[in-house]
Design an enzyme around this catalytic site. Structure first.
Site, PDB file in Angstrom:
ATOM      1  N   LYS A 156      -6.948   2.196   3.270  1.00 26.43           N
ATOM      2  CA  LYS A 156      -5.733   2.448   3.994  1.00 26.43           C
ATOM      3  C   LYS A 156      -5.860   3.365   5.077  1.00 26.43           C
ATOM      4  CE  LYS A 156      -3.274   2.203  -0.618  1.00 26.43           C
ATOM      5  NZ  LYS A 156      -2.370   2.901  -1.407  1.00 26.43           N
ATOM      6  N   ALA A 162       3.117   3.927  -7.830  1.00 21.95           N
ATOM      7  CA  ALA A 162       2.514   2.970  -7.129  1.00 21.95           C
ATOM      8  C   ALA A 162       1.237   3.572  -6.373  1.00 21.95           C
ATOM      9  CB  ALA A 162       3.355   2.489  -6.171  1.00 21.95           C
ATOM     10  N   ALA A 175       0.977  -1.163   0.080  1.00 19.93           N
ATOM     11  CA  ALA A 175      -0.085  -0.129  -0.184  1.00 19.93           C
ATOM     12  C   ALA A 175       0.924   1.210  -0.138  1.00 19.93           C
ATOM     13  CB  ALA A 175      -0.865   0.121   1.066  1.00 19.93           C
ATOM     14  N   THR A 176       0.274   2.243  -0.386  1.00 26.36           N
ATOM     15  CA  THR A 176       1.340   3.575  -0.585  1.00 26.36           C
ATOM     16  C   THR A 176       0.892   4.847  -0.081  1.00 26.36           C
ATOM     17  OG1 THR A 176       0.309   3.627  -2.954  1.00 26.36           O
ATOM     18  CG2 THR A 176       2.485   2.589  -2.731  1.00 26.36           C
ATOM     19  N   THR A 177       0.495   5.966  -0.686  1.00 22.48           N
ATOM     20  CA  THR A 177       0.599   6.951  -0.089  1.00 22.48           C
ATOM     21  C   THR A 177      -0.494   7.569   0.971  1.00 22.48           C
ATOM     22  OG1 THR A 177       1.404   7.758  -2.216  1.00 22.48           O
ATOM     23  CG2 THR A 177       0.972   9.437  -0.616  1.00 22.48           C
TER      24      THR A 177
END
Lengths: 262, 226
Positions: free
Chosen positions: A74, A216, A41-43
């Protein structure tokens, strides 16, 4: 299943992780995995404003160059007045959030009163630290914790490193692969005493710029109607910003981007 | 060599039951009853910090009378059990009936095998999703007997008289104020109880995940006055 009753010497107290191991529910250790095989998972970002904090996160999870999820959540509510956002290996992160949510509520019920906001931040720190073996293999989890401190009447935010180091930030914080871009946008756009709407707009803008520059990080998916998760936490508690409001904000960002390139 | 005295099992059980009952009768009682919006629990409790009624899980509440340290131990065990089940399976898999059975096992065991029986009676209540008769009220006695009540039940000292007053006043579709007033008057009998002497909590049927809510003294006073 017999009720879990313990002698006072080995009572696990208010620590749910200890209760799990006392009850024989243990997590298997992972090994031999390549980080690119595992969804990441990213930002995610958090920003302090006049009445509290705004948290935001994109919806994309990637395994190497593959997009593995388009609608991952997220940014989640931790309890009534706090939220947690995660970047890093998705599996351990989702598990960590679940454990964290249970831990906060478990403490509150057993003890009869909720942990202080700082106590909650500290609790998350020990969960991040317990993922150290995973972190050594590139499966680290780097969360953000933010909430409204009902004792101090202000929004507060923390970021972490993979070893569980906990750092309270003053105004804004970003984590994940797009954090450099998102963080810069927030730094440029931040003013003291932002109001709620301006803070939501700045969070959206930072996620937009991160998605522009980081493969991503997912941008708003207007085709499927999947928007980043943005939540406002103030005196009245957690409130997830609705898709209609986010659609309007992102439509504004798109049209200003269109103007500047025409 | 001294011989142990022979005590008939009937006598041993009776002695234990008398012992437990005496301990329970010393304390103040509580009642639980259904109303239009869920389940309300009204306890006579002068202390604002030592609770008799508490939250176990999303839709489940616990209440105990008798010896405080003993029912508090049961309360924590119930929270642990519920949280472990919810963590390992799903939050939907936690229900009051299973919990009531587990409590019954524990109390039954302690009654027959323990050094002394636990001097407690406990209540486990669950508010249903639809309200069409799916609310549940379980009363678990010191010896592990479980009784399932449809509408209302009373625990603690003088329970028979309180139950009588409670069932006389109970009717279908009471609102929260009516239920709290009935509960308070059933506990009080010919005395009168003020809001400060009552501990009131509800399980409210609604959209929130956590249905348990404590009512402050001001709110209780307002409900009693209306």
């Amino acid at each position: 299943m017999a009720l879990p009753v313990f002698e006072s010497a080995d009572d696990p107290g208010t620590d749910f992780s200890r209760l799990l191991s006392r009850a024989g529910v243990t997590q298997p250790a992972v090994g031999g995995l390549r980080p690119e095989d595992i969804p990441h998972a990213t930002t995610c970002v958090a920003l302090r404003f006049d009445g509290g904090v705004v948290m935001g996160g994109d919806r994309r999870a990637t395994s190497g160059h593959l997009i593995s999820h388009r609608s991952m959540e997220k940014v989640v509510q931790a309890d009534s007045h706090s939220g947690v956002a995660i970047a890093g290996a998705a599996g351990p992160a989702v598990e960590m959030i679940k454990l964290f949510q249970v831990q906060l509520e478990y403490y509150e019920k057993v003890q009869g009163n909720a942990l202080s906001l700082e106590g909650k931040a500290n609790q998350l720190s020990s969960l991040v630290r317990s993922n150290l073996p995973g972190a050594m293999q590139g499966l680290g989890v780097v969360p953000i914790f933010a909430g409204f401190d009902t004792r101090r009447e202000t929004g507060r935010l923390w970021d972490y490193d993979v070893l569980g180091g906990r750092y309270e930030e003053r105004d804004h914080v970003a984590t994940g692969s797009g954090s450099l871009h998102a963080g810069t946008v927030m730094k440029m756009g931040y003013r003291s005493r932002l109001d709620r709407d301006a803070a939501v707009a700045l969070v959206c803008r930072s996620l937009w710029e991160a998605a522009e520059a980081d493969s991503a990080t997912g941008g708003p998916d207007m085709v499927r109607g999947i928007y980043p998760i943005v939540a406002v936490i103030d005196r009245d508690g957690w409130d997830r910003v609705g898709d209609a409001e986010l659609e309007a904000v992102f439509t504004g960002i798109v049209s200003s981007a269109r103007e500047s390139s025409s | 060599m001294s011989m142990p005295y022979y005590v008939a099992p009937e006598q041993a059980m009776k002695d234990r039951a008398d012992f437990a009952r005496k301990g329970i009768a010393r304390g103040r009682g509580l009642v639980a009853l259904r109303h239009g919006g869920g389940v309300v629990i009204v306890a006579e409790n002068a202390s604002q910090s030592l609770r008799k009624v508490s939250e176990i899980y999303d839709r489940i509440a616990f209440a105990g009378v008798g010896k405080y340290n003993e029912f508090d131990q049961l309360r924590v065990a119930g929270i642990r059990q519920a949280e472990l089940t919810g963590y390992q399976y799903s939050r939907d898999d936690v229900d009051a009936r299973t919990l009531a059975n587990d409590y019954a096992q524990l109390l039954g065991n302690s009654f027959t095998h323990g050094m002394k029986p636990m001097e407690v009676e406990i209540l486990v209540a669950e508010v249903g999703l639809s309200g069409g008769g799916d609310d549940q009220i379980f009363h678990i006695m010191y010896d592990g007997t479980v009784v399932d009540h449809d509408d209302a039940c009373a625990l603690g000292g003088d329970a028979d008289a309180v139950t009588g007053r409670l069932s006389d006043g109970f009717r279908e579709g009471l609102d929260l104020a009516g239920a709290v007033t009935l509960g308070a008057s059933a506990l009080a009998g010919d005395r009168s109880l003020s809001a400060n002497e009552l501990e009131v909590a509800t399980l409210e049927r609604g959209d929130d995940r956590r249905c348990f809510r404590r009512l402050g003294a001001d709110e209780v006073a307002a409900l009693l006055g209306s």
